[in-house]
Design a protein around this motif. Structure first.
Motif, PDB file in Angstrom:
ATOM      1  N   PRO A  52      25.830   1.596  94.313  1.00 31.17           N
ATOM      2  CA  PRO A  52      24.574   1.604  93.590  1.00 31.17           C
ATOM      3  C   PRO A  52      23.957   2.971  92.512  1.00 31.17           C
ATOM      4  CG  PRO A  52      24.583   3.394  95.872  1.00 31.17           C
ATOM      5  CD  PRO A  52      25.895   2.767  95.433  1.00 31.17           C
ATOM      6  N   ASP A  53      23.205   2.252  91.606  1.00 31.14           N
ATOM      7  CA  ASP A  53      22.746   3.222  91.238  1.00 31.14           C
ATOM      8  C   ASP A  53      21.243   3.866  91.396  1.00 31.14           C
ATOM      9  OD1 ASP A  53      20.760   1.061  90.207  1.00 31.14           O
ATOM     10  OD2 ASP A  53      20.359   1.456  88.734  1.00 31.14           O
TER      11      ASP A  53
ATOM     12  N   HIS B 168      16.712  -1.588  95.396  1.00 27.52           N
ATOM     13  CA  HIS B 168      16.668  -2.660  94.386  1.00 27.52           C
ATOM     14  C   HIS B 168      17.917  -2.007  93.305  1.00 27.52           C
ATOM     15  CE1 HIS B 168      14.959  -5.872  96.825  1.00 27.52           C
ATOM     16  NE2 HIS B 168      13.544  -5.042  96.669  1.00 27.52           N
TER      17      HIS B 168
ATOM     18  N   THR C 136      21.295  -1.154  91.079  1.00 27.82           N
ATOM     19  CA  THR C 136      22.129  -2.201  90.312  1.00 27.82           C
ATOM     20  C   THR C 136      23.397  -1.887  90.843  1.00 27.82           C
ATOM     21  OG1 THR C 136      20.842  -1.749  88.492  1.00 27.82           O
ATOM     22  CG2 THR C 136      23.115  -3.307  88.018  1.00 27.82           C
TER      23      THR C 136
ATOM     24  N   ASN D  93      27.657  -0.919  91.592  1.00 22.76           N
ATOM     25  CA  ASN D  93      28.758  -1.262  90.652  1.00 22.76           C
ATOM     26  C   ASN D  93      30.146  -0.738  91.077  1.00 22.76           C
ATOM     27  OD1 ASN D  93      26.926  -1.828  87.838  1.00 22.76           O
ATOM     28  ND2 ASN D  93      27.047   1.223  87.591  1.00 22.76           N
TER      29      ASN D  93
END
Lengths: 276, 391, 322
Positions: free
Chosen positions: B282-283, B383, B385, B387
């Motif tokens: 996650p970012d 939430h 993003t 990857n």
């Protein structure tokens, strides 16, 4: 619970019999006396009643004011019951279902009435009633008696209403039943046994009332049976068997009432006692 | 008919706030479930909608008309109580007829004694009688019309309560935990009956329960409440798959959603207190997070070489499926202190009755598309993003 | 003792339950229109205000005057003269003493006999319902009828009591005329009339004692009386206290039985406060003095209630600790 001690069991049974004799003997003796002849009473009363004399009782009661007295007693008893219950049902509903300023004070007022000897109130009440022309008046007696028994009825009914689930009234409210009809159409039918108990206790109180009647009523036509019966004490013109027959006539409705409604009365008494 | 809107509705008992600024819109013909643990204020909310409790502040409006001051009767609602609140002294027939009788009561009918005469005479009117019979037939109560509630079974009482609600054809049905007094089997049956009723009458239902199964199976939308505050409003799917905070995540689902404490550093996700790395990136800024994953999104012993290892602590075979409890930390540290045992147990729901043994160390596979991220301090959902972890 | 913990648990359950029940309407009950309560309670309150409170106020006012029976609305203010007269009057203090003796004796014997009767008919045996009904009968007999019967039973020459006494070889006793027997006769009659009330209430209390407690006594092999003391008595003690309070208040209030049996005699040996008040007002015709006596009597009643509520609080505390 079968006991292994037959001796102890029969001793206990014997104790029961003794208690029952203790409780029943005076009532039996009243009946026995009513059925004895005048001479017998002074030469030695039989321990066994002369049942055949039951038929004579109507004859020697005719012409006595006994039935008028009983009528007056009934008026006071019904009046007291009616008035007490109307106030008690509404008051009990308020105490059971609402929180309001002064609720504690109302509760204390009701309880304090219980502690007040009638004899303390009878003196000033005599002065007040004299002013309002309520002496020598059966309505005045109903008013005075109600003041003392209504709080008892109220406590009994409050206890009963406390046990009615609150949702029933809310449900009725959703169904479109206004508050007064919630009391009359939902709560009232559900507390009928307690109403019966309160009614009988109030009725007894009115039926038994002596102090106010003895003080306020000087006209013998308005005497309730209590005062009428008491007037026999110390006067010897009325034969004792007649006195006892009248006393029994006066006792009979109370006992019959009591036996029929015993369950309700007991629940009322215990509720009243637990509520204090 | 009604579109119900709540505008910052609050309720105080003395100084205690039991409902905090409830804001929501309910559309016509919804089956809305108010869901929450006991004492969360959901029943109070329902009672305010019904008009049985005052609204301390804020407004409730039906179709734009503020109803705060209206009596329950004037709101055209029906209310089914948890205890059913059937009138014990009336027969089933009289119970069901009661709302109709009240509709036809004139002011002076309420005088004592007159009331019981009028109640009887109105109940005998043909239009009242036929409506009662119609409702009784719909609910299969015809044979019980002249019995008193005391002589009925739990399910029959439940139906009488529903019948009394139904008889006046209200536009809004309010139900307060109506199934909580029934046994499990009957509850499932009544659940279906109420759903069928909802479809049949085509009116708005607001249903209070603490039972998530009832909520998931019956609702078109759910409002999750806790401590008087709305936690989440959404369809059952949204509530289940995308909980907005850890309260909702833990409250819905059985076993509850697993919340695995993880540490994220340089987009690498590691199960805390272990060396296992989870295959998701996650970012999120570096720090401590909770990784939420539903038990059925975990599989065991997959071929994936990235699988995590954990020691199985519990296996419950439920017939068609099995619940498997496992702990990551155990795999490396068998001497776990008892106090940490509960909090660190995660659960997987797997089909069939796999031959898993307590004490075994197995590989677990997490469906990374179904992961929810929560901030550890606030418990709110994040939430990020996602990857693939760079290899 | 091994059963003590169970008992405490039960007691606490009960007291907790009571507190919940006594907490009034549910927290979410409608309170918006609390003022409606006043409409419902008004008749009762106004009634009591007029017929009890106003009369009481009038009584207090009267107590400071020399009002006489024949002119109840007249009378002059005499300050505290009536009270001073009473406090220095030995007759007044005698009547207080008589009231105390009468109250203690009736409460004590009615409690003992009523509780014993309740214990006896609480046990299952054939004909129990009949015995219960018979034993509660005196409660239903109107008081005036009770006194008439007992006057005849107590009659010196032809009464059945003296017939029995003579059969045992003693001489005739003047039950209502001999100063050493007046109080005994009055107490006996009173106890006969009121013990069923005690029995009814105690029976209800006994029936609320869980069966397990009786079972526990049998397992422990405790014999009847000590089992009663150890297990049943603590359970029914709150009821005993309430009944004792009611009986005390009623004994202080009681009028008919004494008035009709002895009228306060012989030689004022049964002259309780209420009899004294009544005779001062309606025989002595001194309404002012009687009213002053009533006010003092009220303090006696209140004092009894305060003592009982104090005992109750202490008892509750002790049970809570144990």
């Amino acid at each position: 619970m079968r006991s292994k001690h037959p001796v102890r069991e029969s001793l206990i049974f014997l104790a029961c019999v003794l208690f029952a004799i203790f409780a029943a003997f005076p009532i039996y003796w009243m009946i026995n006396t009513a059925l004895s002849t005048d001479q017998e009473l002074y030469t030695g009363q039989s321990l066994w009643p002369h049942l055949e004399r039951v038929l004579d009782i109507p004859a020697f009661l005719s012409g006595s004011p006994a039935f008028a007295w009983l009528g007056n007693s009934a008026f006071i008893a019904f009046g007291t019951t009616f008035l007490s219950l109307i106030m008690a049902v509404h008051g009990a509903y308020a105490l059971s279902r609402f929180k309001f300023f002064g609720k504690g004070a109302v509760g204390f007022l009701l309880f304090a009435t219980q502690m007040l000897p009638e004899a303390v109130i009878v003196v000033p009440l005599f002065a007040v009633f004299a002013g309002f022309g309520l002496l020598n008046n059966l309505y005045g007696l109903v008013l005075a008696t109600t003041g003392f028994i209504m709080p008892v009825a109220l406590f009994i009914l409050k206890g009963a209403i406390d046990k009615v689930p609150f949702e029933l009234e809310e449900s009725a409210r959703v169904d479109g039943c206004p508050r007064y009809s919630q009391l009359m159409m939902i709560i009232f039918p559900l507390i009928l046994p307690s109403i019966a108990a309160a009614a009988v206790i109030a009725f007894f109180d009115g039926w038994n009332e002596f102090l106010f009647a003895n003080t306020f009523i000087s006209d013998a036509n308005h005497w309730p049976a209590t005062v009428g019966l008491a007037s026999f004490i110390g006067q010897y013109s009325t034969p004792l068997n007649v006195v006892m027959a009248v006393a029994f006539l006066f006792t009979l409705p109370a006992i019959v009432f009591f036996l029929i409604l015993q369950r309700e009365i007991v629940s009322g008494l215990t509720a009243g006692a637990v509520k204090g | 008919m009604p579109h119900i809107s709540f505008n910052k509705v609050s309720k105080f008992y003395g100084d205690r706030e039991v409902i905090h600024e409830f804001d929501a819109q309910i559309e016509d013909r919804e089956f809305l479930v108010l869901l929450g643990p006991s004492g969360c204020g959901k029943s109070t909310m329902l009672r305010m909608i019904a008009g049985l409790s005052d609204i301390s502040s804020g407004q409730i409006a039906f179709d734009g008309r503020v109803v705060n001051e209206l009596e329950p009767r004037e709101r055209n609602i029906a209310f089914v109580f948890q205890s059913y609140a059937l009138y014990p002294h009336m027969t089933v027939r009289e119970n069901i007829a009661f709302p109709l009788v009240m509709d036809r009561f004139k002011g002076w009918y309420h005088i004592p004694i007159v009331n019981s005469i009028m109640r009887r005479s109105i109940a005998a009117k043909p239009e009242v009688k036929s409506r009662v019979v119609e409702v009784a037939e719909m609910l299969e109560l015809t044979d019980y019309l002249d019995r008193r509630p005391r002589t009925l079974s739990g399910g029959q009482r439940q139906r009488v309560a529903v019948g009394r609600a139904l008889v006046r054809d209200p536009s809004l049905y309010l139900l307060d935990e109506p199934l909580s007094n029934l046994d499990a089997k009957l509850r499932a049956q009544m659940r279906e009956e109420i759903s069928a009723l909802y479809r049949r009458v085509g009116k708005t239902f607001i249903y209070v329960t603490h039972d998530q199964v009832e909520a998931m199976t019956m609702a078109t939308r759910i409002i999750v409440l806790n401590n008087g505050k709305i936690q989440q409003i959404g369809t059952p799917e949204e509530i289940y798959n995308r909980p907005v905070n850890i309260f909702v995540a833990r409250f819905i689902g059985s076993p509850a959603m697993n919340l695995i404490p993880v540490t994220v550093s340089s987009r690498t996700t590691m199960v805390r207190d272990t060396t296992f790395v989870i295959d998701v990136s996650p970012d999120l800024p570096d720090g401590q997070y909770l990784l939420g994953i539903r038990p059925e999104k975990i599989t065991i012993d997959g071929a994936n070489s990235d699988s995590l290892c954990a020691r199985i602590s519990v296996v419950e075979h439920l017939g068609g499926e099995s619940i498997v409890g496992f702990r990551f930390a155990d795999a490396t540290d068998p001497a776990l202190s008892p106090s940490r045992m509960m909090e660190s147990t995660n659960y997987a729901r797997i089909p069939g009755t796999a031959a898993l043994k307590v004490g075994n160390i197995q590989k677990f596979n997490i469906d990374t598309d179904s992961v929810n991220w929560f901030a550890e301090d606030s418990g709110e959902v994040l939430h990020p993003t996602l990857n693939r972890r760079p290899c | 003792m091994t059963i003590t913990p169970t008992l405490d648990g039960v007691d606490q359950e009960i007291s907790r339950g009571k507190r919940i029940k006594g907490s009034g309407p549910p927290a979410n009950g409608p309170r918006r229109r609390g003022w409606i309560a006043y409409i419902f309670i008004a008749p009762a309150v106004i009634y009591l205000a007029v017929f009890v409170l106003a009369a009481l106020a009038k009584g207090i006012a009267l107590s400071f005057t020399d009002t006489r029976l024949l002119n109840p609305s007249g009378g002059n203010f005499v300050g505290a003269d009536n009270y001073k007269g009473l406090i220095t009057s030995s007759q007044f203090w005698d009547s207080i003493a008589v009231t105390l003796v009468y109250t203690v004796a009736t409460v004590f014997f009615a409690l003992i006999i009523g509780t014993a009767a309740a214990v006896l008919v609480n046990r299952p045996f054939r004909g129990r319902a009949l015995f219960r009904a018979i034993m509660t009968l005196p409660y239903a007999v109107p008081t005036v009828a009770v006194t008439l019967i007992f006057i005849w039973i107590y009659n010196k020459e032809s009464g059945v009591l003296n017939m029995g006494v003579e059969a045992l070889g003693f001489g005739q006793v003047g039950w209502l005329t001999d100063p050493s027997f007046g109080m005994i006769s009055v107490v006996l009659t009173t106890v006969w009339k009121v013990f069923p009330f005690v029995m009814i209430v105690m029976l209800a209390a006994l029936q609320s004692v869980p069966d397990e407690l009786f079972e526990a006594t049998r397992v422990d092999g405790a014999d009847g009386l000590s089992a009663f003391r150890a297990i049943v008595l603590p359970h029914i003690l709150p009821t005993v206290r309430i009944v004792a309070l009611l009986m005390t208040i009623w004994s202080i209030r009681r009028f008919e039985i004494i008035y009709l049996l002895t009228g306060g005699g012989p030689v004022k040996t049964t002259n309780t406060l209420v009899i004294n008040i009544y005779n001062s007002a309606f025989t002595g015709q001194k309404l002012g003095v009687a009213a002053a006596m009533g006010v003092l009597g009220l303090f006696l009643s209140l004092g009894a209630a305060v003592i009982f509520s104090f005992l109750e609080r202490r008892g509750a505390k002790k049970e809570g600790v144990a």
